[in-house]
Design an enzyme around this catalytic site. Structure first.
Site, PDB file in Angstrom:
ATOM      1  N   SER A   1       0.821  -1.202   0.000  1.00  0.00           N
ATOM      2  CA  SER A   1       0.000   0.000   0.000  1.00  0.00           C
ATOM      3  C   SER A   1       0.863   1.263   0.000  1.00  0.00           C
ATOM      4  O   SER A   1       1.676   1.455  -0.886  1.00  0.00           O
ATOM      5  CB  SER A   1      -0.973  -0.032   1.180  1.00  0.00           C
TER       6      SER A   1
ATOM      7  N   ASP B   1      -0.826   2.128  -4.137  1.00  0.00           N
ATOM      8  CA  ASP B   1      -1.617   1.029  -4.711  1.00  0.00           C
ATOM      9  C   ASP B   1      -3.013   1.484  -5.118  1.00  0.00           C
ATOM     10  O   ASP B   1      -3.819   0.693  -5.598  1.00  0.00           O
ATOM     11  CB  ASP B   1      -1.685  -0.158  -3.752  1.00  0.00           C
TER      12      ASP B   1
END
Length: 453
Positions: free
Chosen positions: A98, A242
């Site tokens: 992420s 992401d």
């Protein structure tokens, strides 16, 4: 493998010290032992360790007799789309950390129909299978197959289905991809909608040359804010690496909190689909969205923070929308999953329909509401500190324990909770009168015994 990498709703750690290729190979075997998949979708974000970890994950499934569909370099919400839109797929894993710094990697996992896997629904069981070496018993006489698939065009058509394309005006927008894979899809959307995009950090680069790709950090937004203030833009959209989160700056370069964007998107969706719906949001800051739900007669539901927990609750309640202050936005028609592009499109549609600026659009949700923003504190024992805060404030309002400790004291409210992803204590204060946020914050900080990190 460092088993502390298994968190409440995903896996994250430093490569290769916490997580390496062997770890991903074993994760695939453990997933197979627990869920018995037939065909898995695998993808990765832009991190430099992604290709080798994706290959190890794929090899683990193949050796376990599981077929793999490799969808390549993607945004996290594309794994949700790929699995959710095709009944042939048993689940999916995206190799991603992420918004964490470049040295990290990790994984987010789903089952069939993009149902999230959290600590409550299998993530810790996968960890425990590996701890007990049970994954090493997983073998197959026949190996799985590997095929490649590009889902980008289908994904773009899916997200565009949330708006009336014909209503979109040719806005001039600043778009910051934070060196992730979101640019490919947004380029296609800009072409189809005749948008004028000024692009920042557009090409995928897992070294993240401008620092941690987390637009929740003010330092990460500074470049975009400067560009908006010096240019002529209708608004800016900034994605994390992401791209399952999208954050916004208005036409003046002012950051719009996810608490207010949640309220605005709830308003838009309830206006479109009627008030006989449920809206879910996390307990950090609740009053703006509560107000919208009351206006529409919709049911407001407070859920524990975290994408896996919120997705489970959405499915259980069949809620039309959920939002978090962290800028995760979830949609029923998106397999109850979060998506970083649909909010961008809904903002475009709303501004196109009303002719208002972004700041004008957000004013009704922000007026008469004051908040601290999320404050993070390093403490030795998060739960002990929360208990001390609870003891101090006991009897001064309505308590709630949905996630950490919340107290509503009339004109003010706060939530204090341990982070699910970092060793931090998080505090949010909101109020309906000026000065109260600062007063309550000072009182809580006196107990915490430190200033924000």
């Amino acid at each position: 493998m460092n088993f502390d990498c298994f968190r409440a709703y995903d896996i994250r750690g430093v490569y290769p010290t916490d997580l390496d290729e062997e770890a991903y190979y074993r994760i695939a075997k453990a997933y197979t032992l627990l869920f018995h998949p037939k065909t898995m979708v695998v993808g990765m974000d832009a991190r430099e360790s992604g290709p080798s970890l994706r290959k190890a994950l794929t090899d683990g499934f193949v050796d376990a007799g599981v077929n793999v569909v490799d969808i390549g370099g993607i945004t996290t919400d594309m794994i949700y789309f790929a699995v959710g839109s095709d009944d042939e797929y048993s689940g999916g894993i995206v190799v991603s950390a992420s918004h964490n710094p470049k040295e990290y990697n990790g994984a987010k996992m789903v089952k069939e129909k993009a149902a999230a896997i959290s600590s409550d629904t299998g993530l810790f069981e996968i960890r425990d299978i590996i701890k007990a070496d049970k994954d090493k018993t997983v073998t197959s006489d026949t190996k799985g197959t590997v095929s490649e698939k590009n889902v980008l065009n289908d994904y773009v058509e899916h997200v565009l289905g949330f708006i009336d394309r014909g209503s979109i005006k040719p806005f001039h927008l600043l778009a910051n991809a934070n060196f992730g894979y979101v640019g490919g899809g947004v380029d296609l959307i800009a072409e189809k909608l005749d948008l004028n995009l000024t692009r920042l950090n557009w090409e995928p680069d897992g070294t993240f040359p401008k620092g941690t790709p987390d637009p929740m950090q003010p330092a990460n937004r500074a470049e975009s804010e400067k560009a908006v203030r010096e240019g002529d833009f209708h608004f800016a959209a900034i994605w994390d690496a992401d791209a399952d989160r999208c954050m916004f700056l208005d036409e003046k370069g002012e950051f719009i909190s996810g608490a207010y964007v949640t309220a605005m998107l709830a308003d838009v969706l309830l206006t479109k689909h009627g008030g006989d719906n449920k809206i879910i949001f996390d307990p950090r800051v609740i009053w703006p969205t509560m107000k919208v739900c009351e206006q529409h007669g919709a049911e407001a539901i407070i859920s524990k923070s975290g994408h896996a927990f919120i997705k489970d609750r959405m499915r259980h309640e069949n809620a039309i929308f959920a939002g978090e202050m962290s800028a995760h936005y979830y949609f029923r028609e998106n397999f109850y999953a979060d998506n970083g592009v649909i909010p961008f499109l809904l903002v475009l549609e709303q501004l196109s329909r009303t002719g208002k600026s972004f700041s004008e659009t957000m004013r009704p949700y922000m007026e008469g509401h004051y908040m601290s923003g999320e404050l993070n504190y390093k403490v030795a024992d998060a739960q002990k500190t929360i208990d001390q805060v609870k003891q101090h404030f006991s009897g001064r309002g309505t308590e709630d324990f949905t996630d950490g400790y919340s107290l509503t004291g009339g004109d003010w409210r706060f939530n204090i909770r341990p982070s699910n992803t970092e060793p931090l204590l998080r505090l949010n204060v909101e109020a309906v009168k000026p000065g109260l946020v600062e007063k309550v914050r000072a009182e809580v900080e006196a107990i915490i015994g430190t200033k924000p990190h």
